[in-house]
Write a protein that holds these residues in place. Structure first.
Motif, mmCIF file in Angstrom:
data_model
loop_
_atom_site.group_PDB
_atom_site.id
_atom_site.type_symbol
_atom_site.label_atom_id
_atom_site.label_comp_id
_atom_site.label_asym_id
_atom_site.label_seq_id
_atom_site.Cartn_x
_atom_site.Cartn_y
_atom_site.Cartn_z
ATOM 1 N N ALA A 151 -8.455 1.975 2.483
ATOM 2 C CA ALA A 151 -9.650 2.268 3.276
ATOM 3 C C ALA A 151 -10.918 1.843 2.541
ATOM 4 O O ALA A 151 -11.865 1.328 3.145
ATOM 5 N N ARG A 152 -10.940 2.030 1.229
ATOM 6 C CA ARG A 152 -12.121 1.620 0.462
ATOM 7 C C ARG A 152 -12.260 0.096 0.442
ATOM 8 O O ARG A 152 -13.374 -0.424 0.476
ATOM 9 N N VAL A 193 0.827 -1.212 0.000
ATOM 10 C CA VAL A 193 0.000 0.000 0.000
ATOM 11 C C VAL A 193 0.856 1.254 0.000
ATOM 12 O O VAL A 193 0.691 2.152 -0.827
ATOM 13 N N GLY A 194 1.797 1.335 0.951
ATOM 14 C CA GLY A 194 2.691 2.482 1.033
ATOM 15 C C GLY A 194 1.949 3.792 1.125
ATOM 16 O O GLY A 194 0.988 3.967 1.891
ATOM 17 N N VAL A 195 2.377 4.740 0.296
ATOM 18 C CA VAL A 195 1.720 6.042 0.186
ATOM 19 C C VAL A 195 0.720 6.026 -0.962
ATOM 20 O O VAL A 195 -0.351 6.632 -0.898
ATOM 21 N N LEU A 196 1.057 5.291 -2.012
ATOM 22 C CA LEU A 196 0.332 5.360 -3.268
ATOM 23 C C LEU A 196 -1.131 4.961 -3.143
ATOM 24 O O LEU A 196 -2.002 5.516 -3.807
ATOM 25 N N LYS A 197 -1.437 3.987 -2.278
ATOM 26 C CA LYS A 197 -2.782 3.415 -2.260
ATOM 27 C C LYS A 197 -3.475 3.543 -0.908
ATOM 28 O O LYS A 197 -4.384 2.774 -0.593
ATOM 29 N N LYS A 204 2.238 5.852 6.271
ATOM 30 C CA LYS A 204 2.081 4.777 5.302
ATOM 31 C C LYS A 204 0.848 3.933 5.676
ATOM 32 O O LYS A 204 0.408 3.919 6.825
ATOM 33 N N LEU A 205 0.309 3.232 4.708
ATOM 34 C CA LEU A 205 -0.838 2.335 4.849
ATOM 35 C C LEU A 205 -2.150 3.064 5.077
ATOM 36 O O LEU A 205 -3.107 2.903 4.338
ATOM 37 N N PHE A 206 -2.253 3.856 6.152
ATOM 38 C CA PHE A 206 -3.507 4.574 6.426
ATOM 39 C C PHE A 206 -3.198 5.845 7.221
ATOM 40 O O PHE A 206 -2.110 6.088 7.632
ATOM 41 N N GLU A 215 -10.192 0.690 11.494
ATOM 42 C CA GLU A 215 -10.142 0.868 12.947
ATOM 43 C C GLU A 215 -9.316 -0.235 13.617
ATOM 44 O O GLU A 215 -8.487 0.030 14.492
ATOM 45 N N MET A 216 -9.529 -1.474 13.203
ATOM 46 C CA MET A 216 -8.794 -2.590 13.795
ATOM 47 C C MET A 216 -7.310 -2.536 13.438
ATOM 48 O O MET A 216 -6.447 -2.830 14.265
ATOM 49 N N GLN A 217 -7.007 -2.157 12.210
ATOM 50 C CA GLN A 217 -5.600 -2.062 11.823
ATOM 51 C C GLN A 217 -4.903 -0.933 12.575
ATOM 52 O O GLN A 217 -3.740 -1.069 12.979
ATOM 53 N N ARG A 218 -5.598 0.162 12.777
ATOM 54 C CA ARG A 218 -5.002 1.250 13.570
ATOM 55 C C ARG A 218 -4.767 0.809 15.013
ATOM 56 O O ARG A 218 -3.786 1.213 15.646
#
Length: 473
Positions: A443-444, A434-438, A471-473, A452-455
């Motif tokens: 989230a979509r 995912v990085g920055v690009l996606k 990164k990621l979210f 929420e769970m990943q955070r």
């Protein structure tokens, strides 16, 4: 200073170390040659190979050689509240290794030892900076194989492969990186060292924290040692090339091959745009009259028989020509052409955005047709190369980065391809991360509860948000 010149200075230990609380603290546990602050040198560590991904300016680049030195870096970062961006060879395609302003770039390329190869237990124990191809050749001397082989295998590192859960050409038969990581030693954000997983063939003790770190893009901890599963070295593979008058026909052949119970060691697709780009770059002599070129390989005890069976299925799907390789050398030439695809497409316009959409194999044809429509809509060249046996496609948008209007259309087409992938029941990334690009697309895909769970997981491992922030979210 060029990136190559900067690396030469690094190798000679000529990085310029300046005064300051951060650098002084780092030098308390690192040798001077491992701490780089010359702006020309640190700038060369600012980003990976992705386009359209912002990158900041690191305060310092460190190149530790030991676990203790990595622990010292993380203790220092925690004490001074300085973000840390872990890096491997920076061959990534999502901006996951991009620096943040004022961060410590933690380059793990100097931790490049193969610590153990055990033919009985069929494991290798390695440091994160070991290059994928180096490991593959080393275990091959013991009659073993480490199957994951990303296209950048000659330069990418095992640590980077673990961070992005990378795949490769052989995934259709042998699986991805996550399936070969048995255990990890990880330095946490506060400098503590944690071991996960096992050295045994089986093990189900507690939560699978090893799998949690694989694909976490350096956001939960720093991998400093990995226990990797190995397989017996397979026989040399033979490759078949099949030409098709349409991408849909090639995808029909893929479906027939998989539905027929065949297990190729490789099943790759290159569209006409990609074939032409490879020929222009390397004069490979590939057939440019074809709309899609399908490569199938088998590493079985009788690969010729398997190729004959698959060749018949390709002809039934409408292949205009089927050519099996006669020997390993001819097979390797075809694989070299496939590995050159992304480099060749970059040469078309100078810049590429490489998508990484993976869909169910049964819907591969729909994705390829959709990409063609998107390319026509935005008046762009988009080459498609795919790990067809996995449904993992790499639509590659070629554009002129100096043309703002074309760059805008490139970005829009990229987003439309990702939306199409989700619509077809796929995922926004099969192996690049995912990085920055996606970030917005993650989230979509996983939804608000998933985010929420990943955070919450991120908060548990890195409460100060120091590891690869943004990164990621």
């Amino acid at each position: 200073m060029s990136r190559i010149e900067a690396r030469r200075d690094e190798d000679r230990g000529e990085g310029t170390v300046t005064a300051g609380p951060l650098v002084d603290r780092l030098l308390g546990g690192l040798p001077p040659e491992a701490v780089l602050t010359d702006p020309d040198v640190t700038a060369s560590y600012a980003h990976d190979m992705a386009s359209f991904c912002p990158a900041g300016s690191p305060a310092v680049v460190v190149l530790p050689r030991t676990v203790e030195q990595v622990q010292h870096v993380m203790r220092t970062a925690t004490e001074l509240r300085v973000p840390v961006v872990p890096q491997g060879a920076r061959t990534g395609l999502s901006g996951a290794a991009n620096a943040a302003d004022g961060c410590i770039v933690l380059s793990l390329t100097k931790m490049d030892r193969i610590l153990e190869i055990n033919p009985v237990d069929r494991i290798a124990v390695v440091e994160p900076g070991v290059v994928n191809a180096t490991l593959s050749r080393a275990v091959g001397e013991h009659g073993l194989a480490y199957p994951p082989d990303p296209s950048s295998w000659e330069t990418c590192t095992i640590g980077g492969n673990i961070g992005t859960a990378s795949g490769g050409l052989c995934c259709v038969k042998y699986g991805v990186t996550a399936e070969y990581v048995l255990g990890l030693d990880v330095v946490l954000a506060d400098g503590r060292l944690m071991s996960t997983g096992r050295r045994t063939a089986k093990g189900v003790a507690g939560y699978d924290l090893t799998r949690l770190f694989v694909g976490s893009e350096g956001s939960l901890g720093i991998v400093v040692r990995a226990v990797l599963a190995l397989r017996p070295k397979p026989p040399e593979q033979l490759v078949l090339a099949a030409e098709f008058a349409s991408g849909a026909a090639a995808c029909d052949a893929v479906c027939r091959i998989m539905a027929g119970g065949h297990v190729p060691s490789l099943l790759e697709l290159m569209d006409r745009t990609t074939v032409k780009a490879v020929n222009d770059t390397a004069r490979m002599g590939l057939p440019e009259s074809t709309e899609a070129l399908l490569l199938a390989a088998f590493d079985t005890t009788d690969p010729a028989a398997d190729l004959a069976a698959v060749g018949a299925l390709c002809e039934a799907a409408g292949a205009t020509q089927v050519v099996p390789a006669e020997d390993a050398a001819e097979s390797e030439l075809l694989l070299q052409a496939r590995r050159l695809s992304l480099v060749a497409l970059e040469a078309v316009k100078g810049t590429t955005m490489i998508d990484d959409v993976c869909v169910p194999r049964s819907r591969l044809g729909e994705l390829i047709d959709g990409v063609e429509r998107i390319a026509e809509k935005h008046r762009l060249t988009i080459g498609v190369v795919a790990h067809a046996g996995d449904g993992n496609t790499h639509p590659t948008v070629c554009f002129d980065a100096t043309d703002p209007e074309e760059s805008r259309r490139a970005r829009e087409s990229f987003d439309e391809i990702m939306a199409l992938g989700l619509e077809l029941g796929g995922t926004i990334t099969g192996e690049h991360g995912v990085g920055v690009l996606k970030k917005e697309w993650l989230a979509r895909e996983i939804g608000p509860v998933g985010v929420e769970m990943q955070r919450a997981v991120k908060q548990a491992f890195d409460p100060l948000n120091l590891l690869n922030p943004g990164k990621l979210f």
